[in-house]
Design an enzyme around this catalytic site. Sequence first.
Site, short mmCIF file in Angstrom:
data_model
loop_
_atom_site.label_atom_id
_atom_site.label_comp_id
_atom_site.label_asym_id
_atom_site.label_seq_id
_atom_site.Cartn_x
_atom_site.Cartn_y
_atom_site.Cartn_z
N ASP A 111 19.63 76.96 39.59
CA ASP A 111 19.55 77.17 41.03
C ASP A 111 18.91 76.03 41.81
O ASP A 111 18.95 76.02 43.05
CB ASP A 111 18.83 78.48 41.35
CG ASP A 111 17.48 78.61 40.63
OD1 ASP A 111 16.75 77.61 40.53
OD2 ASP A 111 17.18 79.73 40.15
N CYS A 136 39.45 62.90 35.78
CA CYS A 136 39.29 61.54 36.29
C CYS A 136 37.84 61.13 36.54
O CYS A 136 37.57 59.97 36.85
CB CYS A 136 40.10 61.36 37.58
SG CYS A 136 39.39 62.19 39.03
N PRO A 190 19.30 87.84 40.65
CA PRO A 190 19.14 88.75 39.51
C PRO A 190 18.97 87.96 38.22
O PRO A 190 19.48 86.85 38.07
CB PRO A 190 20.47 89.53 39.50
CG PRO A 190 21.08 89.31 40.84
CD PRO A 190 20.60 87.98 41.31
N ASP A 191 18.24 88.56 37.27
CA ASP A 191 18.20 87.95 35.95
C ASP A 191 19.48 88.33 35.21
O ASP A 191 20.41 88.87 35.79
CB ASP A 191 16.93 88.35 35.18
CG ASP A 191 16.87 89.83 34.88
OD1 ASP A 191 17.88 90.54 35.09
OD2 ASP A 191 15.81 90.30 34.42
N PHE A 192 19.53 88.06 33.91
CA PHE A 192 20.78 88.25 33.19
C PHE A 192 20.87 89.58 32.46
O PHE A 192 21.94 90.18 32.38
CB PHE A 192 20.98 87.11 32.18
CG PHE A 192 21.26 85.80 32.84
CD1 PHE A 192 22.54 85.45 33.22
CD2 PHE A 192 20.23 84.91 33.09
CE1 PHE A 192 22.81 84.25 33.85
CE2 PHE A 192 20.48 83.70 33.71
CZ PHE A 192 21.77 83.36 34.09
N ARG A 193 19.75 90.06 31.93
CA ARG A 193 19.84 91.15 30.96
C ARG A 193 19.15 92.45 31.36
O ARG A 193 19.13 93.38 30.59
CB ARG A 193 19.30 90.66 29.61
CG ARG A 193 20.22 89.62 29.00
CD ARG A 193 19.63 88.95 27.77
NE ARG A 193 20.57 88.00 27.22
CZ ARG A 193 20.75 86.78 27.69
NH1 ARG A 193 20.05 86.36 28.72
NH2 ARG A 193 21.64 85.96 27.15
N CYS A 244 42.85 63.57 41.83
CA CYS A 244 43.95 63.79 40.89
C CYS A 244 44.44 65.24 40.84
O CYS A 244 45.34 65.54 40.05
CB CYS A 244 43.54 63.34 39.48
SG CYS A 244 42.34 64.43 38.70
N HIS A 301 20.35 73.79 31.46
CA HIS A 301 21.66 74.43 31.61
C HIS A 301 22.44 73.89 32.80
O HIS A 301 23.38 74.52 33.27
CB HIS A 301 21.49 75.95 31.72
CG HIS A 301 21.03 76.58 30.45
ND1 HIS A 301 20.57 77.88 30.37
CD2 HIS A 301 20.94 76.09 29.19
CE1 HIS A 301 20.22 78.17 29.12
NE2 HIS A 301 20.43 77.08 28.39
N ALA A 354 15.15 82.86 33.94
CA ALA A 354 15.66 83.55 35.13
C ALA A 354 14.59 84.35 35.86
O ALA A 354 14.67 84.52 37.08
CB ALA A 354 16.81 84.47 34.72
N SER A 388 12.99 85.36 28.33
CA SER A 388 12.91 86.22 27.15
C SER A 388 12.79 85.41 25.87
O SER A 388 12.51 85.96 24.81
CB SER A 388 14.14 87.12 27.07
OG SER A 388 15.32 86.33 26.91
N CYS A 394 40.35 68.64 42.41
CA CYS A 394 39.92 67.26 42.67
C CYS A 394 40.76 66.63 43.77
O CYS A 394 42.00 66.71 43.75
CB CYS A 394 40.04 66.47 41.37
SG CYS A 394 39.65 64.72 41.52
N ASN A 436 17.30 77.53 34.37
CA ASN A 436 17.95 77.97 35.61
C ASN A 436 18.80 76.86 36.20
O ASN A 436 18.50 75.67 36.06
CB ASN A 436 16.90 78.42 36.62
CG ASN A 436 16.08 79.59 36.11
OD1 ASN A 436 16.53 80.34 35.25
ND2 ASN A 436 14.88 79.75 36.63
#
Length: 259
Positions: free
Chosen positions: A110, A136, A38-41, A162, A125, A29, A201, A159, A108
């Site tokens: 993004d 479907c 923003p990063d996560f932590r 369906c 990820h 990140a 990290s 969807c 990431n």
Amino acid sequence: MSTTTGTDGHDRLARLVADAGSVVALTGAGISVPSGIPDFRSPETGLWANVDPMTIAHVDVWRADPVRFWAYYGERFARLGGVQPNDAHRALAELERRGRLQAVLTQNIDGLHERAGSTDVVELHGSIAGCHCPACGAREPLKTVLRLIADADDGVPRCAVCAGVLKPDVVLFGDMLPVDAEYRSRSLAGTCDLLLCIGSSLQVWPVAGLPERTLEAGGAVAIVTASATPYDDAAAVRLGGDVVDELQGLLAALDRLGA
């Protein structure tokens, strides 16, 4: 290995890159923070600083409470869809152009590495590029998903084939990593001469095990990130400054080497 700063650190990293037969980048990140993501932590500013991700970003929440899930992800997708690559992303694309970087492994979602010009990107990820219908198999690109969110009374994209609830093409908490991406990342980490870890990290598994795979195979690990990592003592070079400055410094040092 203590953190190195300035030209000396850039020169040391440049020599590692120039001498390596194969270099693979592993990004987290932190490389996208200069783009406004923003990063996560990080305390107060990180995405998970004030909310438990298990209550909004878990696959079970997508199944049981899609309104809650998409209230978060709809906003996140809209925000990420408008960001631009920064000079750290472009530095990695330039390394690839020069023949100095084999591939980018990224945590990431993004899509900024591809937009910056990198052509071999393993998205561990997943990506915000689109969604799919598990019921479907139909797929929709990000632009369509954002329209479906805006048009839905409850904010849940469904969807067109369906009416099933769409699932983002990202790895949620509770999901497994994509098999092909995990296999290729392990293969690249286990065969490269240098794993360049940037903005991560290195604490989220199974990605956190990739540097160990490189070290066990006899390769070197270099780290460019502000936060401490479990591999700091094993790193051949450790840079802790702004990722844009550090990677631009690397390119300048390679220029000085004529590499």
